[in-house]
Scaffold this motif. Structure first.
Motif, mmCIF file in Angstrom:
data_model
loop_
_atom_site.group_PDB
_atom_site.id
_atom_site.type_symbol
_atom_site.label_atom_id
_atom_site.label_comp_id
_atom_site.label_asym_id
_atom_site.label_seq_id
_atom_site.Cartn_x
_atom_site.Cartn_y
_atom_site.Cartn_z
ATOM 1 N N LEU A 46 133.918 -3.101 -53.630
ATOM 2 C CA LEU A 46 135.359 -2.343 -53.773
ATOM 3 C C LEU A 46 134.858 -0.832 -52.534
ATOM 4 O O LEU A 46 134.180 -0.287 -52.597
ATOM 5 N N SER A 47 135.701 -0.398 -52.264
ATOM 6 C CA SER A 47 135.772 0.678 -50.835
ATOM 7 C C SER A 47 137.422 1.455 -51.089
ATOM 8 O O SER A 47 138.291 0.911 -51.084
ATOM 9 N N LEU A 48 137.186 2.746 -51.393
ATOM 10 C CA LEU A 48 138.368 3.664 -50.738
ATOM 11 C C LEU A 48 138.711 3.135 -49.276
ATOM 12 O O LEU A 48 138.443 3.399 -48.422
ATOM 13 N N THR A 49 140.332 3.211 -49.080
ATOM 14 C CA THR A 49 140.549 3.066 -48.080
ATOM 15 C C THR A 49 140.671 4.000 -46.804
ATOM 16 O O THR A 49 141.098 5.177 -47.281
ATOM 17 N N PRO A 50 140.351 4.080 -45.392
ATOM 18 C CA PRO A 50 139.781 5.020 -45.008
ATOM 19 C C PRO A 50 140.903 5.886 -44.559
ATOM 20 O O PRO A 50 142.149 5.990 -44.548
#
Length: 357
Positions: A333-337
């Motif tokens: 998972l990653s935050l949306t830039p």
């Protein structure tokens, strides 16, 4: 006699005007996602403070921003944007600092360290985290009993050539991020080259006979349950909520986070730039920062809470998948830039072109 009557009428009018103004001061205008607030929390806040909460709703960040840019920043007192939209709101000057210089909100120390000093609001000047969760693919388990956990379920016609499917209604960046992830560029891709390739694949996807369009997350789950579509995109808490309401109706819906990566999102509370009742907004945010209230909110929404002090009061289902992702899932998972300026213009141009062809 006329003077006396005029004086009486004037005093009555002034009193009436004062009552109206007082009523307006005891109001809070909340602009939120649909079905994202426990009505009992609102009722208890109103009973404690005497402030009447008026709610209005939106179904996407893009819709929310359009409303604020059209004058809604002077109409609403609190909005609940997603993390990557915050820099756009700051840049457009449609939100204001949460508290005056040198002051802080009561209860802000309850927020987990993981959610402090985020990239989208490094100093915590404008936002307080509200809820967080995961975006993934939902699908009909009868149609796809053992799918490869990949974005290919949506983007590869060889994987699904016949069954109707939908993409998530919303703004460009999330959709492009899913396409980038599938193409091997990572969910957090930014830049002209990967976005151009994403736009091409979006055009090809829209041209497929079994693509039905862009659908809200809740509607996606409902349409899978009713057999209208067989796969789409939704939020983990939305599915958990539906399956809790009606296990039989929604029992044949599965959920996975694609192995290529997906979104860990954080929805936050912010005060519009010209909010008519900013003090009431601060009181409401502080109310939601109370551990017992934060726990009630998560137990209602079936999303995880960023409030550390609330964790012991969360229901058991919020501590296990799909609501609480396991370690392997979290690693994908990653935050949306956040993007702005020329990059944002390019993104919106490519999105418009891909949607119009």
């Amino acid at each position: 006699m006329k003077l006396t009557q005029w004086a009486v009428l004037s005093m009555t009018a002034l009193a009436s005007s004062g009552a109206v103004a007082d009523d307006q001061e005891r109001q809070l205008n909340l602009f939120n996602w649909t079905d994202y607030m426990d009505p009992e929390i609102i009722a208890d806040f109103e009973a404690e403070t005497g402030i009447d909460v008026v709610q209005n709703y939106y179904n996407s960040n893009a819709e929310m921003l359009a409303k604020l840019n059209a004058g809604g920043d002077a109409q609403y007192d609190i909005v609940i944007p997603s993390d990557y939209f915050v820099p756009r709101l700051i840049g457009a000057k449609v939100i204001q600092p949460l508290a005056p210089d040198g002051q802080s909100l009561e209860g802000i120390d309850n927020i987990m360290a993981d959610f402090q000093q985020p990239a989208y609001d490094p100093d915590g000047t404008y936002t307080v985290p509200y809820q967080w969760g995961v975006t993934g693919i939902v699908y009909n388990t009868d149609t796809f009993p053992d799918p490869d956990p990949s974005w290919g379920l949506l983007y590869d016609p060889a994987v699904n050539a016949d069954y109707p499917f939908a993409l998530l209604k919303g703004d460009a960046q999330f959709t492009f991020s899913t396409l980038c992830a599938y193409l091997g560029e990572g969910f957090d891709c930014v830049g002209q080259a990967p976005w151009v390739e994403a736009a091409k694949l979006l055009v090809a996807t829209r041209e497929r006979d079994n693509f039905v369009g862009f659908v809200d997350a809740t509607a996606t789950i409902e349409q899978i349950a009713s057999g209208v579509i067989h796969a789409g995109i939704a939020y983990n808490g939305d599915l958990a909520g539906k399956q809790s309401e009606d296990p039989e109706l929604y029992g044949n819906i599965g959920f996975f986070v694609p192995r290529e990566g997906s979104q860990r999102w954080v929805d936050v509370m912010a005060i519009p730039g010209r909010a008519p009742h900013p003090d009431n907004a601060r009181r409401f945010i502080e109310y939601l920062l109370r551990p017992e209230v934060a726990a009630r909110l998560s137990n209602y929404n079936l999303y995880t809470s960023p409030n550390a002090a609330a964790q012991p009061m969360l229901s058991a289902e919020l501590r296990e998948p799909p609501v609480m992702p396991d370690a392997d899932t979290r690693s994908r998972l990653s935050l949306t830039p956040a993007v702005d300026g020329e990059q944002l213009q390019l993104l919106q141009q490519l999105w418009s072109e891909a949607r119009s062809r």
